[in-house]
Design an enzyme around this catalytic site. Sequence first.
Site, PDB file in Angstrom:
ATOM      1  N   ASP A   9      64.224  34.205 110.700  1.00  0.00           N
ATOM      2  CA  ASP A   9      65.236  35.145 110.358  1.00  0.00           C
ATOM      3  C   ASP A   9      65.801  35.529 111.484  1.00  0.00           C
ATOM      4  O   ASP A   9      64.915  35.570 112.388  1.00  0.00           O
ATOM      5  CB  ASP A   9      64.711  35.841 109.061  1.00  0.00           C
ATOM      6  CG  ASP A   9      65.738  36.979 108.637  1.00  0.00           C
ATOM      7  OD1 ASP A   9      66.791  36.491 108.573  1.00  0.00           O
ATOM      8  OD2 ASP A   9      65.285  38.209 108.681  1.00  0.00           O
ATOM      9  N   ASP A  11      67.706  38.849 111.482  1.00  0.00           N
ATOM     10  CA  ASP A  11      67.759  40.717 111.358  1.00  0.00           C
ATOM     11  C   ASP A  11      66.383  40.866 111.047  1.00  0.00           C
ATOM     12  O   ASP A  11      65.705  40.673 109.941  1.00  0.00           O
ATOM     13  CB  ASP A  11      68.990  41.111 110.279  1.00  0.00           C
ATOM     14  CG  ASP A  11      70.325  40.728 110.520  1.00  0.00           C
ATOM     15  OD1 ASP A  11      70.632  40.587 111.946  1.00  0.00           O
ATOM     16  OD2 ASP A  11      71.048  40.177 109.847  1.00  0.00           O
ATOM     17  N   GLY A  46      68.598  40.704 103.791  1.00  0.00           N
ATOM     18  CA  GLY A  46      68.500  39.242 103.739  1.00  0.00           C
ATOM     19  C   GLY A  46      69.454  38.534 102.755  1.00  0.00           C
ATOM     20  O   GLY A  46      69.761  37.455 102.248  1.00  0.00           O
ATOM     21  N   ARG A  49      76.642  39.454 102.636  1.00  0.00           N
ATOM     22  CA  ARG A  49      77.499  40.555 102.684  1.00  0.00           C
ATOM     23  C   ARG A  49      78.180  40.784 101.222  1.00  0.00           C
ATOM     24  O   ARG A  49      78.072  42.137 101.018  1.00  0.00           O
ATOM     25  CB  ARG A  49      78.463  40.454 103.576  1.00  0.00           C
ATOM     26  CG  ARG A  49      79.367  41.460 104.181  1.00  0.00           C
ATOM     27  CD  ARG A  49      80.531  41.187 104.985  1.00  0.00           C
ATOM     28  NE  ARG A  49      80.152  40.306 105.997  1.00  0.00           N
ATOM     29  CZ  ARG A  49      80.938  39.715 107.103  1.00  0.00           C
ATOM     30  NH1 ARG A  49      82.149  39.949 106.775  1.00  0.00           N
ATOM     31  NH2 ARG A  49      80.323  39.001 107.960  1.00  0.00           N
ATOM     32  N   SER A 116      73.642  35.752 107.782  1.00  0.00           N
ATOM     33  CA  SER A 116      74.600  36.792 108.530  1.00  0.00           C
ATOM     34  C   SER A 116      75.805  35.670 109.171  1.00  0.00           C
ATOM     35  O   SER A 116      75.531  34.783 109.821  1.00  0.00           O
ATOM     36  CB  SER A 116      74.007  37.357 109.552  1.00  0.00           C
ATOM     37  OG  SER A 116      74.841  38.126 110.256  1.00  0.00           O
ATOM     38  N   ASN A 118      77.583  36.707 111.449  1.00  0.00           N
ATOM     39  CA  ASN A 118      77.616  37.331 112.732  1.00  0.00           C
ATOM     40  C   ASN A 118      76.324  36.757 113.454  1.00  0.00           C
ATOM     41  O   ASN A 118      76.293  37.021 114.859  1.00  0.00           O
ATOM     42  CB  ASN A 118      77.381  38.880 112.722  1.00  0.00           C
ATOM     43  CG  ASN A 118      78.753  39.258 112.177  1.00  0.00           C
ATOM     44  OD1 ASN A 118      79.832  39.370 112.450  1.00  0.00           O
ATOM     45  ND2 ASN A 118      78.586  40.362 111.020  1.00  0.00           N
ATOM     46  N   ASP A 170      61.516  39.083 107.359  1.00  0.00           N
ATOM     47  CA  ASP A 170      61.011  40.583 107.031  1.00  0.00           C
ATOM     48  C   ASP A 170      61.600  41.090 105.773  1.00  0.00           C
ATOM     49  O   ASP A 170      61.021  42.152 105.278  1.00  0.00           O
ATOM     50  CB  ASP A 170      61.821  41.238 108.294  1.00  0.00           C
ATOM     51  CG  ASP A 170      63.193  41.435 108.032  1.00  0.00           C
ATOM     52  OD1 ASP A 170      63.888  40.485 107.863  1.00  0.00           O
ATOM     53  OD2 ASP A 170      63.764  42.591 107.950  1.00  0.00           O
TER      54      ASP A 170
HETATM   55  C1  G6P Z   1      71.166  39.406 106.942  1.00  0.00           C
HETATM   56  C2  G6P Z   1      70.725  40.729 106.714  1.00  0.00           C
HETATM   57  C3  G6P Z   1      71.772  41.475 105.618  1.00  0.00           C
HETATM   58  C4  G6P Z   1      73.130  40.931 105.852  1.00  0.00           C
HETATM   59  C5  G6P Z   1      73.512  39.383 105.761  1.00  0.00           C
HETATM   60  C6  G6P Z   1      74.865  39.060 105.993  1.00  0.00           C
HETATM   61  O1  G6P Z   1      70.589  38.696 105.867  1.00  0.00           O
HETATM   62  O2  G6P Z   1      69.672  40.777 106.472  1.00  0.00           O
HETATM   63  O3  G6P Z   1      71.488  42.723 105.553  1.00  0.00           O
HETATM   64  O4  G6P Z   1      73.829  41.560 104.696  1.00  0.00           O
HETATM   65  O5  G6P Z   1      72.619  38.807 106.939  1.00  0.00           O
HETATM   66  O6  G6P Z   1      75.277  39.559 107.324  1.00  0.00           O
HETATM   67  P1  G6P Z   1      76.846  39.671 107.779  1.00  0.00           P
HETATM   68  O7  G6P Z   1      76.763  39.905 109.061  1.00  0.00           O
HETATM   69  O8  G6P Z   1      77.274  38.242 107.358  1.00  0.00           O
HETATM   70  O9  G6P Z   1      77.433  40.635 106.993  1.00  0.00           O
HETATM   71 MG    MG Z   2      65.726  39.974 108.159  1.00  0.00          MG
END
Ligand code: G6P
Ligand code: MG
Length: 218
Positions: A9, A11, A46, A49, A116, A118, A170
């Site tokens: 993972d 983040d 995890g 969005r 994510s 991003n 995590d």
């Molecule tokens: C990860 C993070 C989440 C977040 C998700 C989407 O899993 O742990 O907290 O909401 O990614 O991320 P994004 O960058 O696409 O909004």
């Molecule tokens: Mg994470």
Amino acid sequence: MSINAFLFDLDGVIVDTAIYHYQAWKRLANELGFDISEEFNEGLKGVSRMDSLDLILAHGGLTLPDERKTELATQKNEWYLELVSRMTSNDILPGVPAFFAQVRQAGLKTALGSVSKNAPMILARIGMTDAFDAIIDGNKISKGKPDPEVFTKGAEELGLSAAECVVFEDAVAGVEAGKRAGMFVVGIGTPDVLTKADMVAPSLEALTVEEILKQASA
Ligand code: G6P
Ligand code: MG
């Protein structure tokens, strides 16, 4: 079956962007007239969005039309991008570079498994794009964690079976995703939170590849 790949993972495992997601969501909740606690935030880790936004709105007792929800998700992402825009390789979590060196030494493959959207940008900012043989991110999947899709696709892209993969996570939702994918899961955090993980450590710094391979093949 032996272990041939580690799936990570992003983040909260490789880099501490979890805190920035939390800050951006908290700001959004505050603007909507309520607050979210750190404990509530554990359940957002995890989670995609839009699914996160749904959980937050439900927490604040709000029901909003889809159009407004898209606006709010975009706003949160803008705040998040502001927060991460100054990140560099200095933000890589302690022990990560040394751990990846061990992983390579052991001849294991690596994949990123993050929901994510991003993730590719973050990897580029911290200079770790090349550390992964496969990158599965939010742009490549249709279901967020706890659905196993992100890890199942990672194994697939590496040409391996689930039993050959170890997941590092995590998030409660991420540990569940890894288990549902049929993989050995190393929780990064505390055992009282990550109750479903096969083993738990506070960070990658506290782990050796040898110890994980021993536990995963036991
Ligand atoms: C990860 C993070 C989440 C977040 C998700 C989407 O899993 O742990 O907290 O909401 O990614 O991320 P994004 O960058 O696409 O909004
Ligand atoms: Mg994470």
